[in-house]
Design a protein around this motif. Sequence first.
Motif, short mmCIF file in Angstrom:
data_model
loop_
_atom_site.label_atom_id
_atom_site.label_comp_id
_atom_site.label_asym_id
_atom_site.label_seq_id
_atom_site.Cartn_x
_atom_site.Cartn_y
_atom_site.Cartn_z
N ASP A 5 17.61 10.56 -6.45
CA ASP A 5 16.50 9.63 -6.67
C ASP A 5 15.16 10.32 -6.92
OD1 ASP A 5 18.18 7.32 -6.00
OD2 ASP A 5 18.10 8.13 -3.97
N GLY A 6 15.09 11.65 -6.78
CA GLY A 6 13.81 12.34 -6.90
C GLY A 6 13.01 12.25 -5.61
N ARG A 7 11.87 12.90 -5.60
CA ARG A 7 11.02 12.88 -4.41
C ARG A 7 10.39 11.50 -4.27
NH1 ARG A 7 9.57 18.04 -2.63
NH2 ARG A 7 8.61 16.93 -0.89
N PRO A 8 10.39 10.94 -3.06
CA PRO A 8 9.86 9.57 -2.88
C PRO A 8 8.35 9.54 -2.82
CG PRO A 8 10.58 10.44 -0.77
CD PRO A 8 10.93 11.49 -1.80
N ASP A 9 7.77 8.43 -3.27
CA ASP A 9 6.34 8.21 -3.07
C ASP A 9 6.15 7.16 -1.98
OD1 ASP A 9 6.90 5.72 -4.22
OD2 ASP A 9 6.04 6.27 -6.17
N ALA A 10 4.91 6.85 -1.67
CA ALA A 10 4.62 5.95 -0.55
C ALA A 10 5.21 4.55 -0.79
CB ALA A 10 3.12 5.86 -0.33
N THR A 11 5.22 4.09 -2.04
CA THR A 11 5.74 2.76 -2.34
C THR A 11 7.22 2.67 -2.00
OG1 THR A 11 4.12 2.50 -4.12
CG2 THR A 11 6.02 1.02 -4.13
N GLU A 12 7.97 3.73 -2.29
CA GLU A 12 9.41 3.74 -1.97
C GLU A 12 9.66 3.88 -0.48
OE1 GLU A 12 11.86 5.83 -5.34
OE2 GLU A 12 10.05 7.00 -4.92
N LEU A 13 8.81 4.64 0.19
CA LEU A 13 9.01 4.86 1.62
C LEU A 13 8.61 3.64 2.45
CD1 LEU A 13 7.57 8.48 1.92
CD2 LEU A 13 9.99 7.81 1.99
N LEU A 14 7.68 2.84 1.97
CA LEU A 14 7.11 1.74 2.75
C LEU A 14 7.21 0.43 1.97
CD1 LEU A 14 3.97 3.76 3.84
CD2 LEU A 14 5.90 3.18 5.33
N PRO A 15 8.40 -0.07 1.69
CA PRO A 15 8.53 -1.30 0.91
C PRO A 15 8.01 -2.51 1.68
CG PRO A 15 10.65 -0.65 1.80
CD PRO A 15 9.71 0.47 2.10
N GLY A 16 7.27 -3.36 1.00
CA GLY A 16 6.79 -4.59 1.62
C GLY A 16 5.78 -4.39 2.72
N LEU A 17 5.08 -3.27 2.71
CA LEU A 17 4.12 -2.98 3.78
C LEU A 17 2.94 -3.94 3.71
CD1 LEU A 17 3.38 -0.98 6.06
CD2 LEU A 17 2.14 0.34 4.33
N GLY A 18 2.58 -4.48 4.87
CA GLY A 18 1.43 -5.37 4.93
C GLY A 18 0.99 -5.59 6.35
N SER A 19 -0.04 -6.40 6.55
CA SER A 19 -0.57 -6.67 7.88
C SER A 19 0.54 -7.21 8.79
CB SER A 19 -1.71 -7.68 7.78
OG SER A 19 -2.23 -7.95 9.06
N GLY A 20 0.51 -6.78 10.03
CA GLY A 20 1.52 -7.20 10.99
C GLY A 20 2.74 -6.31 11.03
N THR A 21 2.68 -5.15 10.34
CA THR A 21 3.80 -4.21 10.32
C THR A 21 3.50 -3.02 11.23
OG1 THR A 21 4.28 -4.77 8.01
CG2 THR A 21 5.23 -2.73 8.85
N ALA A 22 4.52 -2.58 11.95
CA ALA A 22 4.44 -1.35 12.73
C ALA A 22 5.34 -0.31 12.06
CB ALA A 22 4.87 -1.57 14.17
N VAL A 23 4.76 0.84 11.71
CA VAL A 23 5.49 1.90 11.02
C VAL A 23 5.80 3.01 12.01
CG1 VAL A 23 5.39 3.62 9.18
CG2 VAL A 23 4.33 1.37 8.85
N TYR A 24 7.07 3.43 12.04
CA TYR A 24 7.50 4.58 12.84
C TYR A 24 8.11 5.58 11.88
CZ TYR A 24 6.78 1.94 17.12
OH TYR A 24 6.22 1.22 18.15
N CYS A 25 7.52 6.78 11.84
CA CYS A 25 7.92 7.79 10.87
C CYS A 25 8.14 9.12 11.58
CB CYS A 25 6.86 7.94 9.78
SG CYS A 25 7.18 9.27 8.59
N CYS A 26 9.25 9.78 11.26
CA CYS A 26 9.53 11.10 11.82
C CYS A 26 10.16 11.96 10.74
CB CYS A 26 10.44 11.01 13.04
SG CYS A 26 10.73 12.61 13.83
N GLY A 27 9.67 13.17 10.58
CA GLY A 27 10.22 14.07 9.59
C GLY A 27 9.31 15.24 9.33
#
Length: 382
Positions: free
Chosen positions: A240-262
């Motif tokens: 798929d190639g290197r991901p950008d923020a749009t691919e990593l965070l689909p549907g991101l909006g207010s009321g979302t909690a993001v947990y990221c590790c890497g």
Amino acid sequence: MSAAQQERRAATYAGAGRSGSADPPLPADLFGDGRPDRALRVVHALASARLRWSALTHRRAPVTAVYADRLPLIVARREQVADDVVALTLRAPDGGALPRWHPGAHLDLELPSGRLRQYSLCGDPDDRHAYRIAVRRIDTGGGGSREIHESLTAGSALIARGPRNAFPFAVPGFGSPAHRLCFVAGGIGITPILPMLRRADRLGADWSLVYTGRAPESLPFRTELARFGDRVRIRTDDRDGRPDATELLPGLGSGTAVYCCGPTGLTDTVLAATRPLPGVEVHVERFGPAPVENGVPFELELARTGEILAVPADRSALDVLLEARPDRLYSCRQGFCRTCVTRVLAGEPDHRDGALTPAERAAGEILPCVSRADGGRLVLDV
């Protein structure tokens, strides 16, 4: 007290004084008489019986003791879960219950060589009799992962400290105001995320995961993740190639909690995309040191030899110190495990850690993996 008892007590104390003792001996019992009356003997017997009965009926299954926060463990199972990743199931030597933990927690493991390394717990927090960790082999660096891959087998003994949690998880409705969870994991960064997924799923939370890496065979626990269906999207660089923020965070909006590790590149991409957004919680754990921010060059003087080491603006003091002293202990490189703590004998440190107390800083301690000096020189007890 009767007259006869008083006479016996006076004779006892008088005898003690003649013997030259500094303190008179205690009387035979608290009543001043070795023979309490019959009623008191009955009460004493009943009370003793009651205490013995209460102790027997309130016993609990023993929990493996942690002495000075050191927990002995053995490797109960070793499993290859990706091309260069092994998973270890750890148990107490006596098979007893282990200290509780919550998603996001890690163990500080003392390896047989004496190295201290942190590994996220990726098993089931409800299983009180087993811990699980997964370790990717990395042939550069301090050698901890190589030691695990080459030396540890079923039956190997380890010492753990913890569990500790520097990446705590709050489920929506159970400690977080968010109504949706967005998980992002890069490679071995799936380890602290996996228990979070299970917890979120059991509680019926709205969640999704984007799991990324070099190639499918490099990603551990793909089989376990398959049971979550389309909540999980696995994408790899070779396909798929290197991901950008749009691919990593689909549907991101207010009321979302993001947990990221890497790795740092992944976490930096997520942070850059989420920081400007209102109503978005961001929780990040890096596998690697963060880049130096607002650094200025300074010097380290090793007090025991007089050597002078130059620290550039974009490198940590620990990096430079390891070039001169490769046997120095270190682990997290992010300022929370305290393994690399060093004493400053002179100079003004710029403390950038979150682990040392004010008293420890006042005593001259520093974590060179993240802390620096505002120019000038630090004299280290090295």
